[in-house]
Design an enzyme around this catalytic site. Structure first.
Site, short mmCIF file in Angstrom:
data_model
loop_
_atom_site.label_atom_id
_atom_site.label_comp_id
_atom_site.label_asym_id
_atom_site.label_seq_id
_atom_site.Cartn_x
_atom_site.Cartn_y
_atom_site.Cartn_z
N ASP A 157 0.78 -1.19 -0.12
CA ASP A 157 -0.04 0.16 0.10
C ASP A 157 0.86 1.30 0.02
O ASP A 157 0.54 2.17 0.67
CB ASP A 157 -0.94 -0.02 1.31
CG ASP A 157 -2.07 -1.13 1.02
OD1 ASP A 157 -2.27 -1.60 0.06
OD2 ASP A 157 -2.57 -1.47 2.17
N GLU A 173 -10.72 0.31 -5.59
CA GLU A 173 -10.41 0.74 -4.31
C GLU A 173 -8.85 1.62 -4.42
O GLU A 173 -8.42 1.88 -5.37
CB GLU A 173 -10.04 -0.19 -3.28
CG GLU A 173 -9.39 -1.17 -3.58
CD GLU A 173 -9.46 -2.36 -2.58
OE1 GLU A 173 -10.41 -2.83 -1.98
OE2 GLU A 173 -8.20 -2.94 -2.25
#
Length: 519
Positions: free
Chosen positions: A46, A202
């Site tokens: 991430d 997302e």
């Protein structure tokens, strides 16, 4: 063939001695003006990367590990060092203390890093909690935070040219991108509006280039990165696929970072099997107002090797090896959850890490397991440990931690005897299951050397011990290395030093040194 390869590598390293122990596991910087992907051959998922002046900063999520949310620094996007963690101790839930089943696979998810008006800001959401806005004048902290009034999944923080702050958020189970407007001090949401929709996206990230807004989203079900553009934050947005994962040539969560000379470079996360999720960087060129990963000759492809974006910077990497001579742990170390600080020390025996046995039925349930990221492609972790503090019932040793958590453990027996056992704890939906792989091996003396080999090219590991640091014996056979976000830790396999006791108060494990080397 696999067994023969392991035995051959064992012999080579045993003869190589100290020079092998000091070898680098992976080096992205090739020393000739080029770099290889990944920039860090380890689980740094991430990613969000920004530039402030001549400096680049990288934030990566760490789930339930403490300290949490790792920050790195670079001057060229290739050579990185850890500069700190945003969250010294996870707060807001007893699960972060490994109560009520703990917080494996949850904790802190993807973060967004920005710098505005002389302050660093990080937007991040602990799963099941409201989104937090952390802030600090220095990247090294200390960090303070406030909460907004909702849980924004994978929040993408963005400051527009007029200084107004926004968060773009979307969750893969839906795909609706919502834009939250924030007040001046980023403490409250002033408005909320749906601005875009693509089923399953997302990981929203917003940037602006030459008056155009660019929205980057991951599409996990297709392992794809999408880019959308608009002249207005409210839309409408045009969307194009950018890159998709194919080995090391793609990825799905990422965005752009600008260089001091005005060029852009791309960064993107890709799923890499048992080592976890790694980060690539890529040159970017522009075609008709769209950023295109790769070179004009190979568009849409993250290169395995390319020219470094900035030349002349020295080699650096996150630390790994540790002699525990300091009064604080190195920045490479984290605990599996918040530690019980009364049960470990670097000062009770100076020059040693002392882990007091925590009471737990198995490794998965034990606090104070000290971990650092596994390194690829192949790495060998070794500790020198003292036997003096081991008491009856203690299970203390070295291994890996993840979906499968093998451990070569020193066990305390009755009458002051000590033995070695190799066991594997597997995390399942029914709970942890432990299999003892090797009968007890009686050991004597004051010290024992334990090591764990991790081969991420074959997704296999092995453990070995030595009583003199020269002659090594493998035990227990190979074990699998595996990434599993459903029942594991949602992280790549980590290297773990642990000490627990299922029943009695227990003793302690003294660790003299830890080394990590390639093999």
């Amino acid at each position: 063939m696999v067994k023969a390869a392991w035995l051959a590598s064992a012999t080579v390293l045993a003869m190589a001695g100290l020079s092998a122990a000091q070898a680098q596991v992976w080096r992205s910087d090739q020393g000739d003006g080029t770099f290889r992907n990944p920039i860090l051959y380890a689980d740094y998922p991430d990613p969000d990367i920004i530039r402030v002046g001549e400096d680049f900063y990288f934030v990566s999520t760490t789930f339930a590990n403490a300290p949490g949310v790792t920050l790195l620094h670079s001057r060229d996007l290739v050579n990185w060092k850890i500069v700190g963690h945003v969250v010294p101790r996870l707060d807001g839930s007893p699960k972060f203390d490994l109560e009520d089943g703990g917080s494996y696979r949850t904790g802190f998810f993807a973060a967004s890093l920005r710098h505005h008006g002389g302050t660093f800001y990080i937007a991040i959401t602990p799963v099941g909690h409201k989104t937090r806005i952390y802030r600090s004048k220095a990247i090294t902290g200390p960090w303070t935070y406030n909460e907004i009034d909702r849980e924004a999944f994978d929040p993408g923080l963005f400051f527009d040219d007029d200084g107004k702050a926004y968060i773009a958020t979307s969750i893969g189970s839906d795909g609706t991108v919502t834009l939250l407007s924030l007040n001046k001090d980023l403490t409250a949401v002033t408005s909320s509006k749906v601005i875009h929709y693509v089923q399953g996206i997302e990981g929203s990230k917003l940037i602006k280039r030459k008056g155009t807004y660019y929205l980057f989203n991951a599409l996990p079900r297709r392992l794809e990165l999408l880019v959308s553009r608009s002249k207005s934050l409210d839309g409408p947005w045009e969307t194009r696929p950018q890159i998709s994962t194919s080995g090391k040539t793609g990825g799905h969560q990422g965005a752009l970072v600008d260089l001091p000379d005005g060029r852009d470079f791309g960064f993107v996360m890709f799923d890499a099997g048992s080592i976890g999720r790694m980060t690539n960087i890529s040159p970017v060129h522009w075609v008709d107002g769209w950023p295109v990963w790769g070179t004009p000759e190979q568009p849409g492809r993250v290169p395995d090797r390319a020219l470094k974006p900035i030349q002349g910077q020295p080699f650096s990497e996150p630390p790994t090896t540790d002699n525990f001579a300091g009064r604080t742990l190195g920045l490479q170390w984290q605990w599996n959850h918040n530690p019980d600080n009364s049960r470990w020390s670097l000062t009770q025996r100076p020059g040693f890490l002392r882990l007091h046995a925590t009471r737990a039925p198995d490794l998965w349930s034990a606090r104070n397991t000290l971990v650092q990221k596994g390194q690829g492609p192949r790495a060998r972790a070794t500790i020198k440990a003292s036997l003096a503090g081991i008491r009856q019932g203690d299970v203390c040793g070295l291994g890996t931690f993840g979906k499968f958590s093998p451990q070569l453990a020193i066990s305390g027996e009755s009458g002051g005897r000590r033995s070695l056992r190799m066991q594997v704890t597997e995390s399942t939906v029914e709970g942890p299951k432990t299999e003892v792989r090797e009968r007890a091996i009686a050991i004597r003396g004051g010290n024992v050397w334990l090591r764990t080999d991790l081969d991420f090219t074959s997704d296999l590991g092995r453990v070995a011990y030595s009583l003199d640091a020269r002659r090594w014996t493998y035990v227990g056979g190979t074990f699998p290395l595996k990434f599993d976000w459903r029942t594991g830790t949602f992280q790549g396999e980590q290297i773990a030093i642990s000490c627990y006791n299922p029943g009695a108060k227990g003793g302690f494990l003294d660790v003299d040194s830890f080394t990590l080397a390639k093999f």
